[in-house]
Structure formats: structure tokens, C-alpha cells
Motif scaffolding. Structure first.
Motif, mmCIF file in Angstrom:
data_model
loop_
_atom_site.group_PDB
_atom_site.id
_atom_site.type_symbol
_atom_site.label_atom_id
_atom_site.label_comp_id
_atom_site.label_asym_id
_atom_site.label_seq_id
_atom_site.Cartn_x
_atom_site.Cartn_y
_atom_site.Cartn_z
ATOM 1 N N GLY A 232 4.517 5.493 -9.659
ATOM 2 C CA GLY A 232 3.656 4.517 -9.021
ATOM 3 C C GLY A 232 3.848 3.145 -9.649
ATOM 4 O O GLY A 232 3.887 3.017 -10.872
ATOM 5 N N SER A 233 3.996 2.126 -8.826
ATOM 6 C CA SER A 233 4.089 0.755 -9.313
ATOM 7 C C SER A 233 3.030 -0.083 -8.615
ATOM 8 O O SER A 233 2.644 0.210 -7.479
ATOM 9 C CB SER A 233 5.484 0.170 -9.087
ATOM 10 O OG SER A 233 5.813 0.178 -7.710
ATOM 11 N N VAL A 272 -6.470 2.853 -9.951
ATOM 12 C CA VAL A 272 -5.202 3.482 -9.575
ATOM 13 C C VAL A 272 -5.299 5.006 -9.616
ATOM 14 O O VAL A 272 -4.815 5.704 -8.713
ATOM 15 C CB VAL A 272 -4.066 2.988 -10.495
ATOM 16 C CG1 VAL A 272 -2.810 3.826 -10.311
ATOM 17 C CG2 VAL A 272 -3.755 1.524 -10.209
ATOM 18 N N GLY A 273 -5.930 5.555 -10.660
ATOM 19 C CA GLY A 273 -6.030 7.011 -10.785
ATOM 20 C C GLY A 273 -6.744 7.630 -9.602
ATOM 21 O O GLY A 273 -6.306 8.645 -9.044
ATOM 22 N N ALA A 274 -7.847 7.008 -9.182
ATOM 23 C CA ALA A 274 -8.606 7.519 -8.039
ATOM 24 C C ALA A 274 -7.778 7.463 -6.759
ATOM 25 O O ALA A 274 -7.806 8.385 -5.935
ATOM 26 C CB ALA A 274 -9.890 6.720 -7.873
ATOM 27 N N ALA A 275 -7.021 6.386 -6.587
ATOM 28 C CA ALA A 275 -6.186 6.254 -5.393
ATOM 29 C C ALA A 275 -5.091 7.317 -5.370
ATOM 30 O O ALA A 275 -4.812 7.912 -4.314
ATOM 31 C CB ALA A 275 -5.577 4.857 -5.334
ATOM 32 N N LEU A 276 -4.462 7.559 -6.499
ATOM 33 C CA LEU A 276 -3.405 8.576 -6.564
ATOM 34 C C LEU A 276 -3.957 9.960 -6.217
ATOM 35 O O LEU A 276 -3.347 10.715 -5.450
ATOM 36 C CB LEU A 276 -2.778 8.593 -7.953
ATOM 37 C CG LEU A 276 -1.908 7.395 -8.338
ATOM 38 C CD1 LEU A 276 -1.525 7.469 -9.813
ATOM 39 C CD2 LEU A 276 -0.650 7.334 -7.480
ATOM 40 N N LEU A 277 -5.110 10.308 -6.779
ATOM 41 C CA LEU A 277 -5.681 11.628 -6.536
ATOM 42 C C LEU A 277 -6.136 11.780 -5.086
ATOM 43 O O LEU A 277 -5.967 12.842 -4.478
ATOM 44 C CB LEU A 277 -6.839 11.883 -7.496
ATOM 45 C CG LEU A 277 -6.418 12.135 -8.960
ATOM 46 C CD1 LEU A 277 -7.632 12.154 -9.873
ATOM 47 C CD2 LEU A 277 -5.642 13.453 -9.076
ATOM 48 N N THR A 339 -11.032 0.924 -1.609
ATOM 49 C CA THR A 339 -10.756 0.048 -0.468
ATOM 50 C C THR A 339 -10.162 -1.294 -0.881
ATOM 51 O O THR A 339 -9.853 -2.107 -0.014
ATOM 52 C CB THR A 339 -12.049 -0.203 0.322
ATOM 53 O OG1 THR A 339 -13.033 -0.791 -0.562
ATOM 54 C CG2 THR A 339 -12.606 1.085 0.889
ATOM 55 N N HIS A 340 -10.005 -1.515 -2.182
ATOM 56 C CA HIS A 340 -9.515 -2.817 -2.634
ATOM 57 C C HIS A 340 -8.010 -2.845 -2.845
ATOM 58 O O HIS A 340 -7.475 -3.867 -3.255
ATOM 59 C CB HIS A 340 -10.217 -3.230 -3.936
ATOM 60 C CG HIS A 340 -10.020 -2.253 -5.044
ATOM 61 N ND1 HIS A 340 -10.908 -1.233 -5.303
ATOM 62 C CD2 HIS A 340 -9.025 -2.118 -5.954
ATOM 63 C CE1 HIS A 340 -10.476 -0.526 -6.328
ATOM 64 N NE2 HIS A 340 -9.331 -1.036 -6.742
ATOM 65 N N LEU A 341 -7.339 -1.717 -2.603
ATOM 66 C CA LEU A 341 -5.882 -1.735 -2.727
ATOM 67 C C LEU A 341 -5.224 -0.990 -1.581
ATOM 68 O O LEU A 341 -5.771 -0.027 -1.051
ATOM 69 C CB LEU A 341 -5.414 -1.199 -4.084
ATOM 70 C CG LEU A 341 -5.862 0.171 -4.598
ATOM 71 C CD1 LEU A 341 -5.123 1.293 -3.901
ATOM 72 C CD2 LEU A 341 -5.604 0.259 -6.094
ATOM 73 N N ALA A 342 -4.049 -1.469 -1.197
ATOM 74 C CA ALA A 342 -3.239 -0.807 -0.173
ATOM 75 C C ALA A 342 -2.281 0.161 -0.858
ATOM 76 O O ALA A 342 -1.840 -0.090 -1.984
ATOM 77 C CB ALA A 342 -2.454 -1.845 0.622
ATOM 78 N N VAL A 343 -1.981 1.262 -0.196
ATOM 79 C CA VAL A 343 -1.099 2.280 -0.776
ATOM 80 C C VAL A 343 0.077 2.514 0.158
ATOM 81 O O VAL A 343 -0.099 2.789 1.351
ATOM 82 C CB VAL A 343 -1.851 3.602 -1.022
ATOM 83 C CG1 VAL A 343 -0.896 4.664 -1.577
ATOM 84 C CG2 VAL A 343 -3.028 3.398 -1.977
ATOM 85 N N MET A 344 1.286 2.406 -0.398
ATOM 86 C CA MET A 344 2.509 2.755 0.301
ATOM 87 C C MET A 344 3.059 4.013 -0.364
ATOM 88 O O MET A 344 3.253 4.032 -1.592
ATOM 89 C CB MET A 344 3.525 1.622 0.220
ATOM 90 C CG MET A 344 3.035 0.301 0.800
ATOM 91 S SD MET A 344 2.886 0.344 2.599
ATOM 92 C CE MET A 344 4.629 0.456 3.062
ATOM 93 N N ALA A 345 3.314 5.074 0.423
ATOM 94 C CA ALA A 345 3.708 6.341 -0.191
ATOM 95 C C ALA A 345 4.554 7.170 0.764
ATOM 96 O O ALA A 345 4.449 7.030 1.986
ATOM 97 C CB ALA A 345 2.460 7.126 -0.604
#
Length: 362
Positions: A232-233, A272-277, A339-345
Motif C-alpha cells: 500500500g502506498s 490507513v489500517g481501517a481502510a485496508l481491513l 470517507t476521507h481517502l480514496a482507495v485504488m486496488a
């Protein structure tokens, strides 16, 4: 047998008759020593930060560095009339670098002696050796990752980000929303392996098992179709944070198992941890499998345990504890995604050549 010295992480330059020819206050106009611009750029490309400890008028000296076109390469300029040992110590402390990873170069033997007396761990070099630095082992990291090549820009972006955070009058959530954060998750490639190994080795507070994976072990997992090795970056409007997280995911018959989740402590406040999970739980649900995780409590990773619990993981009473690693299983209840970050995966264990924008499941 004497242990090899660590690679230099920061080189602190004197200015007069070291970085440039002449004495600024006496000569008025100075010029870079021939070949030093190339040395500065090369060290920067290797991820070695460069700072300044000089007895000069700050504004005058900094204006000269800008005129010479090299000011952008330097962080933490300590240009004042105090002892250079105090400046070098302050630089090391602000960077949070061990003194053994700091080097100092100066044309004056007395200045080098002053550093050696007060800071014996700092390596000192005479100015006449400046052009030879790039050929020395201590200035040649064994591996130069993409993050290393961007280390100076990442540090400078961090300074600007922290300055704005300090000045921000609103709530933390409002500040996070203003950053335009984007988390990008990708499969580890050749260049990322070294950074993944570093994260598993150095990250302790946000490492779910405390296990270190060697370069050889990581390469074996990358080649194994039952595993995903993900990096993750993070970026925002100030610039890149670099690689800040790693996931080692194993595909089992009835579940996907997180063998390791580790994130850099410096991005904990960004969620970041919450978003990844949450992303992993969505991907497992789409695949129709359970999501489990390995967790081993250490003296330092209480924060990671809290992150797992908050995401809905609890102990799997029927699982065997091996080498102190217990198995946690995800409760199907959904947590609200950040909700404060966008995720590309990517899509996992299938065809997905490029990360795409993740839309949380309802």
C-alpha cells in the motif's frame, strides 16, 4: 571482528570552502566546487538526505544556495553562529536518525575535531574528499528503492503537511478531508520487495504478528499462486508518503487468511489500517469466503490489536494457536469505511492487471 558501519542516511555539509569556493561574508560571490553538483544529485538519488551546518548569516547563505540552484536538495539547514556539534545533533534528533548514520564534511580540521569530540559516532570527512564520497561503501546503499529515490521530496512534503496541520483551525476530520488522500494497493513487484522486507522488519507497533519475512521468503510467496503480496502506498496534495503498508494474504479452501498486516506508524492518524481491513473484508465477501487473520500479541503492537477488534475481528475458538499466533475471524457485520481517502486496488486471486477505484459494498 569489527562490525561494518551502517550506511550513511544524512550528510551534513559545511558551506564556506567546502560546498562552495570562498567565504561568503568576505568574498560576496562564491561558486560551487567543480563536480559537487553531480555529487549532491547522486547522493540524493540514493536516498541520502543532505543538510547544512554552517557559521553564516542564514538569509544570505540560503539566498546563495538558491542562486546556485542547489537549495532544493537540502533539508534542515542549520545556518547560524553556534557550535556545529549542536547543529548536527539537532539535525539527527529532528530526523530521528542515529548519530552513527550521520556524516559531516568540513574544510576546517578544528570543526571536524569539535564534532568528533562531542559526537564521536558521527563520521567526519575533509572537504577535499567530497568528490570521492559517492565511491565509498558507506554512501552506497545495497538497495535503492523507489521510496529511497524520493526520500528527500517525501520529507519536504511532510514538513509542509505538518505545518498546515498545525495552522488548521478546524477538526481533524476536516483536515484529513482537505488532504485529498489516495491509498493505492498493488501487487509487490521486483522493486517493492526490498521495501516490503524493510516494513516487516522495522514496523513493530503496527505489525500484527511481529514476524519478519526475508527477501527470499517474500519472493517465494510472490511466485506462489496461493498467496498475494500486496503493498500500500499513500499520496496527498502535498506529495507521496511512499510505501506505508504490506499485506500477506493466503488463499485457503474456505477462507482468505491475512498472514501479515503491517503499516507504518506515521500514517496511523490517516486511517490507513481501517481502510485496508474494510477493503479486504469486501473482497472476501465478493468471493464468498470467510476472512481470517493471524495475530500475535507483542510488547508494542497493542494498536494493531485495537485495529483488528474495531474492524470486527474476534478469536476463532476452534483454531489452533501456533508459535503464539492466534487466529482471528471477521464478524460479518460491516464497519463504515473511512470517507476521507480514496482507495485504488486490484481484484484478488484473479485477473486484475491494474488497481481500480474501490467502491465499498453496502
Amino acid at each position: 571482528m569489527t562490525e561494518p558501519q551502517p550506511t550513511v542516511k544524512c550528510l551534513v555539509w559545511d558551506l564556506d570552502n567546502t560546498l562552495w569556493r570562498g567565504t561568503l561574508l568576505e568574498d560576496g560571490e562564491v561558486a560551487l566546487h567543480e563536480g559537487l553538483r553531480e555529487v549532491i544529485a547522486e547522493l540524493d538519488s540514493r536516498g541520502i538526505l543532505q543538510a547544512i551546518a554552517s557559521r553564516n548569516d542564514h538569509d544570505h547563505a540560503w539566498a546563495q544556495l538558491e542562486k546556485l540552484g542547489v537549495a532544493e536538495y537540502f533539508v534542515l539547514p542549520r545556518i547560524n553562529w553556534g557550535a556545529k556539534s549542536a547543529s548536527v545533533r539537532a539535525i539527527a534528533e529532528e530526523l530521528n536518525f542515529a548519530l552513527s548514520t550521520i556524516a559531516f564534511i568540513d574544510d576546517q580540521p578544528a570543526e571536524r575535531a569539535e564534532i568528533a569530540f562531542h559526537l564521536p559516532e558521527v563520521r567526519c570527512y575533509p572537504a577535499e574528499e567530497a568528490l570521492a564520497l559517492v565511491g565509498l561503501a558507506e554512501f552506497t546503499p545495497p538497495v535503492v528503492t523507489g521510496d529511497a529515490r524520493r526520500r528527500r521530496q517525501m520529507y519536504q512534503a511532510g514538513v509542509r503537511r505538518e505545518a498546515e496541520r498545525t495552522e488548521h483551525a478546524g477538526s481533524d476530520e476536516e483536515f484529513l478531508r482537505s488532504l485529498s488522500l489516495e491509498l493505492r494497493i498493488e501487487r509487490a513487484g521486483e522493486e517493492e520487495i526490498a521495501r516490503v522486507e524493510e516494513l516487516t522488519l522495522r514496523t513493530s507497533q503496527m505489525n500484527a504478528t511481529g514476524v519478519h519475512y526475508s527477501d527470499e521468503a517474500l519472493r517465494a510467496l510472490v511466485a506462489d499462486e496461493r498467496h498475494e503480496v500486496l503493498v500500500g502506498s499513500l499520496t496527498d496534495r502535498f506529495g507521496p508518503h511512499g510505501a506505508i503498508g504490506v499485506i500477506l494474504l493466503e488463499r485457503r479452501p474456505q477462507s482468505w487468511h491475512i498472514k501479515l498486516l503491517a503499516t507504518s506508524c506515521r500514517v496511523v492518524s490517516f486511517g490507513v489500517g481501517a481502510a485496508l481491513l474494510r477493503w479486504l473484508s469486501d473482497e472476501a465477501a465478493r468471493a464468498g469466503v470467510a476472512l481470517t487473520a493471524g495475530f500475535r500479541r507483542t510488547e508494542r503492537n497493542r494498536m494493531m490489536e485495537v485495529a483488528y477488534r474495531f474492524a470486527g475481528f474476534c478469536e476463532d475458538a476452534g483454531a489452533t494457536v501456533e508459535d503464539g499466533v492466534q487466529t482471528l475471524v471477521l464478524d460479518p457485520a460491516r464497519q463504515d469505511p473511512p470517507t476521507h481517502l480514496a482507495v485504488m486496488a486490484p481484484r484478488l486471486f484473479g485477473e486484475s492487471p491494474e488497481p481500480v477505484r474501490w467502491t465499498p459494498a453496502g
